[in-house]
Design an enzyme around this catalytic site. Structure first.
Site, mmCIF file in Angstrom:
data_model
loop_
_atom_site.group_PDB
_atom_site.id
_atom_site.type_symbol
_atom_site.label_atom_id
_atom_site.label_comp_id
_atom_site.label_asym_id
_atom_site.label_seq_id
_atom_site.Cartn_x
_atom_site.Cartn_y
_atom_site.Cartn_z
ATOM 1 N N LYS A 185 -45.065 -19.384 -6.658
ATOM 2 C CA LYS A 185 -45.501 -18.418 -5.651
ATOM 3 C C LYS A 185 -44.918 -18.356 -4.716
ATOM 4 O O LYS A 185 -44.311 -19.134 -3.857
ATOM 5 C CB LYS A 185 -47.004 -19.370 -5.140
ATOM 6 C CG LYS A 185 -48.006 -18.605 -4.677
ATOM 7 C CD LYS A 185 -47.525 -17.405 -3.850
ATOM 8 C CE LYS A 185 -47.692 -17.862 -2.265
ATOM 9 N NZ LYS A 185 -47.304 -16.997 -1.300
ATOM 10 N N GLU A 260 -39.827 -30.252 1.134
ATOM 11 C CA GLU A 260 -38.698 -30.030 1.995
ATOM 12 C C GLU A 260 -39.082 -29.139 3.094
ATOM 13 O O GLU A 260 -39.641 -28.058 2.879
ATOM 14 C CB GLU A 260 -37.838 -29.188 0.991
ATOM 15 C CG GLU A 260 -36.422 -29.307 1.393
ATOM 16 C CD GLU A 260 -35.862 -28.162 2.467
ATOM 17 O OE1 GLU A 260 -36.254 -28.288 3.704
ATOM 18 O OE2 GLU A 260 -35.374 -27.328 2.093
ATOM 19 N N CYS A 294 -33.373 -24.145 6.528
ATOM 20 C CA CYS A 294 -33.962 -25.347 6.844
ATOM 21 C C CYS A 294 -32.792 -26.375 7.281
ATOM 22 O O CYS A 294 -32.924 -27.063 8.096
ATOM 23 C CB CYS A 294 -34.624 -25.976 5.727
ATOM 24 S SG CYS A 294 -33.896 -25.848 4.149
ATOM 25 N N GLU A 393 -38.065 -27.044 15.633
ATOM 26 C CA GLU A 393 -37.045 -26.091 14.853
ATOM 27 C C GLU A 393 -37.252 -24.501 15.279
ATOM 28 O O GLU A 393 -38.468 -24.184 15.027
ATOM 29 C CB GLU A 393 -37.466 -26.240 13.287
ATOM 30 C CG GLU A 393 -36.664 -25.606 12.098
ATOM 31 C CD GLU A 393 -37.316 -25.610 10.835
ATOM 32 O OE1 GLU A 393 -38.515 -25.659 10.554
ATOM 33 O OE2 GLU A 393 -36.299 -26.065 10.091
HETATM 34 P P1 NAP Z 1 -44.739 -21.421 5.458
HETATM 35 O O1 NAP Z 1 -46.095 -21.035 6.072
HETATM 36 O O2 NAP Z 1 -44.329 -22.867 5.503
HETATM 37 O O3 NAP Z 1 -44.685 -20.770 4.089
HETATM 38 C C1 NAP Z 1 -43.808 -21.307 3.096
HETATM 39 C C2 NAP Z 1 -44.564 -21.212 1.693
HETATM 40 O O4 NAP Z 1 -45.790 -21.585 1.598
HETATM 41 C C3 NAP Z 1 -44.611 -19.594 1.481
HETATM 42 O O5 NAP Z 1 -44.768 -19.085 0.039
HETATM 43 C C4 NAP Z 1 -46.152 -19.131 2.065
HETATM 44 O O6 NAP Z 1 -46.869 -18.097 1.371
HETATM 45 C C5 NAP Z 1 -46.950 -20.751 1.455
HETATM 46 N N1 NAP Z 1 -48.095 -20.868 1.934
HETATM 47 C C6 NAP Z 1 -48.370 -20.722 3.385
HETATM 48 N N2 NAP Z 1 -49.734 -21.173 3.479
HETATM 49 C C7 NAP Z 1 -50.078 -21.689 2.770
HETATM 50 C C8 NAP Z 1 -51.216 -22.729 2.140
HETATM 51 N N3 NAP Z 1 -52.371 -22.860 3.036
HETATM 52 N N4 NAP Z 1 -51.334 -22.853 0.706
HETATM 53 C C9 NAP Z 1 -50.346 -23.104 -0.009
HETATM 54 N N5 NAP Z 1 -49.139 -22.547 0.523
HETATM 55 C C10 NAP Z 1 -48.953 -21.727 1.405
HETATM 56 O O7 NAP Z 1 -43.774 -20.737 6.383
HETATM 57 P P2 NAP Z 1 -43.825 -19.588 7.165
HETATM 58 O O8 NAP Z 1 -45.394 -19.374 7.855
HETATM 59 O O9 NAP Z 1 -43.496 -18.265 6.633
HETATM 60 O O10 NAP Z 1 -42.974 -19.788 8.505
HETATM 61 C C11 NAP Z 1 -43.167 -20.465 9.388
HETATM 62 C C12 NAP Z 1 -42.206 -21.274 9.835
HETATM 63 O O11 NAP Z 1 -41.735 -22.268 8.928
HETATM 64 C C13 NAP Z 1 -40.934 -20.562 10.269
HETATM 65 O O12 NAP Z 1 -40.846 -20.187 11.520
HETATM 66 C C14 NAP Z 1 -39.878 -21.798 10.047
HETATM 67 O O13 NAP Z 1 -39.772 -22.731 11.186
HETATM 68 C C15 NAP Z 1 -40.358 -22.657 8.867
HETATM 69 N N6 NAP Z 1 -39.791 -22.461 7.513
HETATM 70 C C16 NAP Z 1 -39.069 -23.552 7.058
HETATM 71 C C17 NAP Z 1 -38.497 -23.230 5.811
HETATM 72 C C18 NAP Z 1 -37.496 -24.282 5.209
HETATM 73 O O14 NAP Z 1 -36.691 -23.898 4.508
HETATM 74 N N7 NAP Z 1 -37.785 -25.566 5.598
HETATM 75 C C19 NAP Z 1 -38.578 -21.944 5.096
HETATM 76 C C20 NAP Z 1 -39.736 -21.128 5.726
HETATM 77 C C21 NAP Z 1 -40.106 -21.314 6.994
HETATM 78 P P3 NAP Z 1 -46.980 -16.655 2.359
HETATM 79 O O15 NAP Z 1 -45.649 -16.397 3.021
HETATM 80 O O16 NAP Z 1 -47.191 -15.775 1.489
HETATM 81 O O17 NAP Z 1 -48.097 -17.185 3.465
#
Ligand code: NAP
Ligand code: MG
Length: 491
Positions: A185, A260, A294, A393
């Protein structure tokens, strides 16, 4: 727009899910419009998958795991398929790089680097598939004991938007090498490369149902996948908050997880360091992918006698940085979406308003479309280690500088956040290199170097809030399998 981009946009505006070796729309027929972060304009659609699509993908993966040719395939043949997929990634490298750049806003140069790493993951795990094996264990007289490494079964991979193609590759490579089947996903903001890789996997000859890709919103498709009872293991890269939700969902079925969850990674610059060598690495570690990494090196700890000089040199470099559309290929692109832009801007505004010194700011290119999601890089100095900026972060092009007095002080500062993903140590003192590397709580430590996101061969993962489990390298194969102990009695 370059040639590749126009060809992709013209040929394939409507991307489809991959379930059981076929390209399919969401059962609801609903789609999500894909916007380019560089100009905010729509250029494609992806299926808005929901629980029913997830269910059909999990069933396909289950069937492939239990009954399909995959379940009987020798490890070296699984490896050959992964190697073939890596070759196809290379053959389609320009297309994939252009697609990834347009979808995420990253400079095309970074899209190309992501293709190289992606192909390497498939090559690495293709080669590793038949080189991992169990043990024989000295046991009681009249017994022989041995261990087998067995796949979990159906693995769910939930992928973020920052390096979607690479992160998917490290999940797919390790999971399929061990004989699992997968449902991926991707994030709704960056699903296109995942779909293309799913299509290339069909071309490579993977049996139906081995690699399924479902796009949709995290709160719908992602939540349905992580709580699905047909899933045996979940691997996730993304934010700690979503990581908690996914672990709770997986816990309802008592499934294992790899998490991660990002970082607030420090680079420690001692007074004896080769500063000229360090400077470009310090800047790149936070500017690469617009800081949406990250393992971004978001905190620089500098020994006090050289603090002013290093801050000035970094300031000079920061003031020249330019955010621009992905196809201009400058220092950094836009943020991935408007929410991320707002989030990063809020960090910058509140840090500046709280009195933290702005050492330097970069700029946004004059020709950047006004509807793109650009943020000019900012370098903050003399940051209070207890401040929000020092602790949280940002996930954007924002770098914080701190001064320290001695080695003990440096280690305390380095370990002074809830995160523990990566650290950099810059010193010529060999004994100090070893001492500090041991004391820093981080899953990867670089000495006189820093590898934001790099290193296919290098085990990677977090301490503390940065997560648990290990990806990349040979270690990932252990996370993606379980040990079975078999005992024979023959007295
Ligand atoms: P996120 O919510 O952690 O999203 C990552 C993945 O999880 C996406 O595929 C997302 O899908 C999915 N997801 C979201 N809610 C979910 C749920 N309840 N159950 C299962 N899967 C779910 O990240 P984001 O909201 O896009 O970004 C928020 C913050 O996360 C960023 O500002 C950043 O600080 C951090 N981030 C960290 C990393 C890393 O590599 N450590 C990567 C991305 C973001 P959808 O995007 O389709 O909702
Ligand atoms: Mg996108």
């Amino acid at each position: 727009m370059d040639q590749n981009l126009s060809r992709i946009v013209a040929q394939d505006k409507n991307f489809l899910n991959i379930i059981n070796g076929r390209r399919v729309a969401a059962l609801s027929q609903e789609t999500i419009t894909v916007l380019c972060p560089s100009d905010g304009l729509p250029f494609a659609t992806i299926p808005a998958g929901t629980a029913e699509d997830v269910d059909s993908a999990v069933r396909a993966a289950r069937d492939a795991f239990e009954h399909g040719p995959w379940s009987r395939m020798p490890a070296f043949e699984r490896g050959r398929l992964l190697t073939r997929l890596g070759q196809l990634v290379e053959e389609h490298g320009d297309e994939l790089a252009a697609l990834e750049s347009r979808d995420t806003g990253k400079p095309v140069r970074q899209g190309k680097a992501d293709v190289v790493a992606t192909a390497r993951y498939y090559e690495f795990y293709g080669g590793a598939a038949d080189k991992i094996h169990g043990d024989t264990i000295p046991f009681l007289d009249g017994f022989t004991a041995l261990t087998l490494r067995e796949p979990h079964g159906v693995v769910a991979g939930i992928i973020p938007w920052n390096y979607p193609m690479q992160i998917m590759a490290r999940v797919v490579g390790a999971a399929l090498a061990m004989g699992n089947t997968l449902v991926i996903k991707p994030a709704e903001d960056a699903s296109l490369s995942a779909i293309r890789i799913g299509e290339l996997a069909i071309e490579a000859g993977f049996p139906d149902g081995v690699l399924n890709v479902i796009t949709g919103y995290g709160r719908e498709a992602g939540a349905a996948l992580s709580s699905h009872p047909g899933i045996n293991y979940v691997t996730f890269t993304g934010s700690p908050v979503t990581g908690t939700a996914i672990q709770q969902a997986a816990a309802t079925n008592n499934r294992g997880v790899t998490m991660e969850l990002g970082g607030k990674s420090p680079q420690i610059v001692f007074a004896d360091a080769d500063v000229e060598k360090a400077l470009p690495v310090l800047v790149n570690a936070i500017i690469q992918n617009g800081g949406q990494t990250c393992s971004a090196g978001s905190r620089i700890l500098i020994e006090r006698p050289i603090y002013n000089d290093v801050a000035a040199a970094l300031g000079e470099r920061f003031s020249k940085l330019i955010a621009a559309p992905h196809d201009m290929d400058l220092d950094l692109g836009p943020m991935v979406n408007p929410a991320q832009k707002r989030k990063v801007e809020n960090f910058i505004t509140s840090a500046a308003e709280s009195g933290i010194e702005v050492v330097a700011r970069g700029s946004i290119h004059v020709d950047a479309p006004v509807d793109g999601y650009y943020v000019a890089p900012v370098l903050f100095g003399a940051v209070d280690p207890a401040s929000v900026l020092a602790q949280e972060e940002v996930f954007g092009p924002v770098l914080s500088l701190f001064a320290f007095d001695d080695e003990a002080d440096a280690i305390k500062l380095a370990n002074g956040t809830e995160y523990g993903l990566v650290a950099g140590i810059w010193t010529r003192d060999g004994a100090r290199q070893h001492r500090v590397a041991k004391k820093v709580r981080a899953g990867q430590v670089f000495v006189n170097a820093y590898g934001a996101g790099g290193g296919v061969e290098l085990p990677f993962g977090g301490f503390k809030k940065s997560g648990h489990g290990r990806e990349k390298g040979f270690e990932a194969l252990f996370d993606m399998s379980a040990t079975k102990t078999v005992v024979f009695r023959h007295d």
